[in-house]
Design a protein around this motif. Structure first.
Motif, PDB file in Angstrom:
ATOM      1  N   ASP A 125       0.840  -1.194   0.000  1.00  0.00           N
ATOM      2  CA  ASP A 125       0.000   0.000   0.000  1.00  0.00           C
ATOM      3  C   ASP A 125       0.880   1.249   0.000  1.00  0.00           C
ATOM      4  O   ASP A 125       2.120   1.159  -0.068  1.00  0.00           O
ATOM      5  N   THR A 383     -11.882  -0.852   4.672  1.00  0.00           N
ATOM      6  CA  THR A 383     -10.703   0.028   4.804  1.00  0.00           C
ATOM      7  C   THR A 383      -9.613  -0.376   3.811  1.00  0.00           C
ATOM      8  O   THR A 383      -8.901   0.474   3.289  1.00  0.00           O
ATOM      9  N   SER A 387      -8.127   2.142   1.143  1.00  0.00           N
ATOM     10  CA  SER A 387      -6.669   2.320   1.164  1.00  0.00           C
ATOM     11  C   SER A 387      -6.095   2.176  -0.245  1.00  0.00           C
ATOM     12  O   SER A 387      -5.240   2.956  -0.663  1.00  0.00           O
ATOM     13  N   ALA A 392      -3.284   4.654   2.069  1.00  0.00           N
ATOM     14  CA  ALA A 392      -3.409   4.028   3.394  1.00  0.00           C
ATOM     15  C   ALA A 392      -3.613   5.044   4.505  1.00  0.00           C
ATOM     16  O   ALA A 392      -4.230   4.741   5.529  1.00  0.00           O
ATOM     17  N   LYS A 395      -7.412   5.571   4.984  1.00  0.00           N
ATOM     18  CA  LYS A 395      -8.329   4.429   5.061  1.00  0.00           C
ATOM     19  C   LYS A 395      -9.261   4.495   6.275  1.00  0.00           C
ATOM     20  O   LYS A 395     -10.379   3.972   6.226  1.00  0.00           O
TER      21      LYS A 395
END
Length: 461
Positions: A125, A383, A387, A392, A395
């Protein structure tokens, strides 16, 4: 609200048409054949992995195999098993359960492939943390030109992960089992109060992140399955003389469709019954939808095949065991023909019929644990999707939207909530299944290598 309800129902029926049925069931059957029924050949090894025989704390990932399966099961072993089965029987009669089984058997192969890919093609991420899930294995396995498909999955996942069906059915259960029999007038106010209590409980857990979620559900899931299993066995024991008849009726009605009352599909009631069973099966075990790979992709392992084997146990536990128990409890008590109830209230009627006074309360405890544990897992899925879409660091905003949706689920109708989630599950299934079918040869190659190494290690030992 009536217009919106009608629109959502039309949307769900449209996306759950023949192309998706071919993709989910035809695609899953294809995976089962090309793997030479691998999920069933290595059940024993899957159980060894689940028990922690091969755990290595130094492997990449966040949670153990058991915690990953518990997180995935806490989302799937839930209201789909109690209310979803009741909806299937109320509309389709006993035959709907057969098609749920078909969905689960094929779903075991689908889960093996999708969750192996979740570990095989993990991505990172925006914070640089390793992540798994369909959006990542699409990007890592197929390349950046497939990003629109990864985005499609993630956008659909934002709605598909909402807890509205679970909350709706938990609210209905509390009203039907606890409040109404004790003279409490139920309505918008009581529903909002139930929603607010769930918001508080959910917030405490989900704002603690995946570790808190996985630790909580790994404690809740085994207990809730055992309690529900025990309660239903009491009902089946009381009605033991009826069990063989209704078990055989499931097979007979799968092709007769005499009790089906829904819309026909492909010009007939049998087509309608098949699509009903597949939809309820997909809602129950989520094979091919793409939610479970987000949990299993976070498992601590360097062996993708191991995680695929653990994940394939999900549909077996979820649909073949738990859904069958619910179905038989509803069928043997006869409430499916004598009660006007639908959803969770129909299951409650079955419990009350066989275990007066205590039955309803046993079911309410199971429902509360099922629903609340599902609330924890689904927030994690949402989330992960946000993300991927916007980073991220943002999120956590999904959780605010998520807890507000709990209030929506507590105050709206069953049909609207089940059609909403059904529709977005279908949109999630399209990118998940298409990418899995394209990447299936990579899984087969990895499986061949994995079992070759396992065999060599055994011989050396």
């Amino acid at each position: 609200m009536t217009t919106l309800d009608s629109f959502i129902a039309e949307f769900a029926s449209f996306v759950w048409g023949l192309p998706l049925l071919i993709l989910l069931i035809g695609g899953g059957f294809y995976l089962l054949i090309i793997s030479k029924f691998l999920p069933f050949r290595y059940l024993g090894h899957a159980l060894q992995v689940l028990r922690g025989k091969y755990d290595n704390p130094d492997d990449p990932g966040e949670i153990s195999h058991f915690q990953a399966l518990s997180t995935a099961l806490s989302a799937t072993v839930g209201m789909g098993n109690i209310a979803g089965v009741a909806v299937a029987i109320a509309i389709g009669g006993p035959g709907a359960i057969f098609w749920m089984w078909v969905s689960a058997i094929i779903g075991m192969a689908t889960k093996f492939f999708t969750n192996s890919l979740a570990v095989m093609y993990r991505g990172k991420d925006s914070d640089g943390k390793i992540q798994g899930g369909p959006m990542y294995f699409i990007m890592e396995g197929l390349g950046k030109k497939w990003k629109p498909m990864a985005i499609m999955f993630s956008v659909a996942g934002l709605v598909g992960a909402l807890p509205v069906f679970n909350v709706n059915q938990l609210t209905q259960a509390i009203n039907y089992i606890l409040l109404e029999p004790n003279g409490v007038e139920v309505g918008l106010t009581t529903n909002l109060m139930i929603g607010l209590v769930l918001v508080i409980i959910t917030s405490i857990v989900i704002f603690g992140g995946l570790n808190r979620i996985s630790k909580t559900v790994s404690k809740l899931v085994p207990g809730m399955v055992a309690l529900y299993f025990f309660s239903v066995l009491i009902i089946l024991f009381i009605n033991l003389d009826q069990v063989p008849y209704y078990f055989s009726l499931i097979f007979k009605e799968a092709f007769a469709a005499k009790f089906y009352t829904g819309e026909p599909f492909l010009g007939g009631v049998l087509g309608g019954l098949i699509i009903l069973g597949i939809r309820r099966g997909a809602f129950s075990n989520e094979a091919g939808i793409g939610t479970a790979p987000m949990a299993h992709g976070a498992a601590k392992t360097n062996e993708p095949i191991r995680e695929g084997l653990v994940a394939m146990l999900g549909p077996a536990i979820d649909t073949i065991v738990v859904c069958t128990l619910t179905a038989l409890a509803i069928l043997v008590t006869g409430v499916w023909q004598t009660s006007e109830q639908n959803g969770v209230s129909l299951t409650a009627a079955a419990f009350n019929d066989s275990i007066p006074v205590f039955g309803n309360y046993l079911l309410l405890i199971c429902i509360a644990i099922f629903s609340i544990s599902s609330l924890f897992s689904y927030s994690y899925y949402g989330t992960k999707c946000l993300s991927f879409l916007i980073g991220a660091d943002k999120k956590h905003y999904y959780n605010y939207f998520y807890i507000l949706s709990i209030l929506m689920g507590a105050t709206t109708t069953l049909s609207m909530m089940i059609n909403l989630i059904d529709g977005f599950f279908a949109l999630m299934a399209i990118p998940t299944m298409v990418s899995t079918l394209i990447l299936a040869p990579s899984v087969l190659s990895a499986a061949k290598d994995y079992f070759k190494r396992m065999k060599a290690n055994k011989q050396r030992a």
